[in-house]
Design an enzyme around this catalytic site. Structure first.
Site, short mmCIF file in Angstrom:
data_model
loop_
_atom_site.label_atom_id
_atom_site.label_comp_id
_atom_site.label_asym_id
_atom_site.label_seq_id
_atom_site.Cartn_x
_atom_site.Cartn_y
_atom_site.Cartn_z
N ARG A 46 4.45 -17.96 -8.60
CA ARG A 46 3.70 -17.48 -7.45
C ARG A 46 3.19 -18.69 -6.67
NH1 ARG A 46 -0.42 -13.20 -9.97
NH2 ARG A 46 -1.79 -14.34 -8.57
N ARG B 152 -8.80 -21.11 -6.13
CA ARG B 152 -9.06 -19.74 -6.60
C ARG B 152 -10.16 -19.72 -7.66
NH1 ARG B 152 -3.43 -18.16 -8.49
NH2 ARG B 152 -4.22 -16.10 -8.95
N ARG C 229 3.12 -19.84 -15.99
CA ARG C 229 3.26 -18.43 -15.60
C ARG C 229 4.37 -18.23 -14.57
NH1 ARG C 229 -1.75 -14.63 -13.90
NH2 ARG C 229 -1.75 -15.59 -11.83
N ARG D 138 -13.92 -7.85 -6.07
CA ARG D 138 -13.97 -9.30 -6.22
C ARG D 138 -15.21 -9.89 -5.55
NH1 ARG D 138 -8.75 -10.09 -8.10
NH2 ARG D 138 -7.81 -12.00 -7.40
N LYS E 126 -6.45 -11.75 -17.64
CA LYS E 126 -6.86 -10.42 -17.22
C LYS E 126 -5.68 -9.44 -17.21
CE LYS E 126 -8.51 -10.78 -13.14
NZ LYS E 126 -7.55 -10.18 -12.19
P1 ADP Z 1 -5.51 -13.43 -10.01
O1 ADP Z 1 -6.47 -12.55 -10.74
O2 ADP Z 1 -4.67 -14.22 -10.91
O3 ADP Z 1 -6.16 -14.19 -8.88
P2 ADP Z 1 -4.42 -11.21 -8.54
O4 ADP Z 1 -3.03 -10.74 -8.69
O5 ADP Z 1 -5.51 -10.32 -9.02
O6 ADP Z 1 -4.44 -12.60 -9.28
O7 ADP Z 1 -4.72 -11.58 -7.02
C1 ADP Z 1 -3.86 -12.40 -6.27
C2 ADP Z 1 -4.39 -12.58 -4.85
O8 ADP Z 1 -4.47 -11.30 -4.18
C3 ADP Z 1 -5.80 -13.15 -4.77
O9 ADP Z 1 -5.82 -14.55 -4.83
C4 ADP Z 1 -6.24 -12.63 -3.39
O10 ADP Z 1 -5.65 -13.38 -2.34
C5 ADP Z 1 -5.63 -11.24 -3.35
N1 ADP Z 1 -6.55 -10.20 -3.89
C6 ADP Z 1 -6.36 -9.44 -5.02
N2 ADP Z 1 -7.40 -8.61 -5.22
C7 ADP Z 1 -8.28 -8.83 -4.19
C8 ADP Z 1 -9.55 -8.31 -3.83
N3 ADP Z 1 -10.16 -7.37 -4.58
N4 ADP Z 1 -10.15 -8.80 -2.71
C9 ADP Z 1 -9.58 -9.74 -1.95
N5 ADP Z 1 -8.38 -10.29 -2.23
C10 ADP Z 1 -7.72 -9.85 -3.34
#
Ligand code: ADP
Length: 208
Positions: free
Chosen positions: A149, A160, A116, A82, A8
């Site tokens: 990370r 996740r 990553r 999400r 993404k």
């Molecule tokens: P990925 O898509 O690889 O999970 P992100 O960088 O988008 O990574 O998100 C990392 C973390 O940040 C998620 O696992 C969550 O804990 C938090 N997060 C990000 N966006 C949201 C969201 N819209 N709602 C709730 N938690 C979020």
């Protein structure tokens, strides 16, 4: 939309180069709050570390703040919404024209997550297999050390992916039912192959 580790972020980065758009990544914003130890960062930290979703109210707040600074721009939302609840809230202040839905096999993702590495301060991400840093372990721009990370560790990745799958179906249903919104799905395992399809679709659908 796309599973964690499904490319993404890579696709988003390419879109920013090719189109006049601005991205908002809730994950990146949360990570910088955590690094800066802000009140939001302190609240979000344990959730992010465990690969759990941060409470909707927290994420909505940071999103609204970001959008306030980007009025009138075409926005690419990366990692938001999400959950169906977030999507319902979003409807009140933001109109979604298109959802790019990336479908990438989970075994490919698990493999990729181990590759990553990230420069925490800037959010720059590298993959040792297909976009490695110039010097192994170091950020290209600052020369600072790259880290994995905590939520990219294997067992957290699994959690996740389970969370993502559970939310995906109702989220897609929400957007499919949303008036004026187009949902387009792209399947594959390599961003380099998927991206040209996404680009062609967006060029043909929108005058961006
Ligand atoms: P990925 O898509 O690889 O999970 P992100 O960088 O988008 O990574 O998100 C990392 C973390 O940040 C998620 O696992 C969550 O804990 C938090 N997060 C990000 N966006 C949201 C969201 N819209 N709602 C709730 N938690 C979020």
């Amino acid at each position: 939309m796309g599973a964690p580790g499904g490319g993404k972020g890579t696709i988003a980065k390419k879109l920013l180069k090719d189109f006049k758009i601005t991205a908002i990544s809730t994950g990146n914003i949360l990570r910088s709050h955590i690094i800066d130890k802000t009140p939001i960062g302190k609240e979000a930290e344990s959730y992010v570390k465990d690969g759990k979703l941060v409470p909707d109210s927290v994420v909505l707040n940071i999103l609204k703040q970001e959008l306030d600074t980007k009025k009138g721009e075409t926005i690419l939302l990366d990692g938001f919404p999400r959950t169906p609840a977030q999507a319902e809230k979003l409807k009140e202040f933001f109109s979604v024209d298109v959802v790019v839905n990336l479908e990438v096999p989970h075994d490919v993702i698990a493999d990729r997550m181990s590759q990553r590495w990230i420069h925490m301060a800037s959010g720059r991400t590298y993959a040792y297999d297909y976009n490695p840093p110039k010097v192994k372990g170091l950020d290209d721009v600052t020369g600072e050390e790259l880290e994995q990370r905590p939520d990219d560790k294997a067992e957290v990745v699994k959690a996740r992916l389970v969370t993502y799958e559970a939310q995906k179906t109702p989220l897609l249903a929400h957007f499919r039912a949303l008036e004026g919104c187009t949902v387009e799905t792209f399947k594959g395992s390599e961003s380099n192959v998927i991206y040209p399809e996404v680009k062609a679709f967006l060029s043909n659908t929108f005058q961006l």
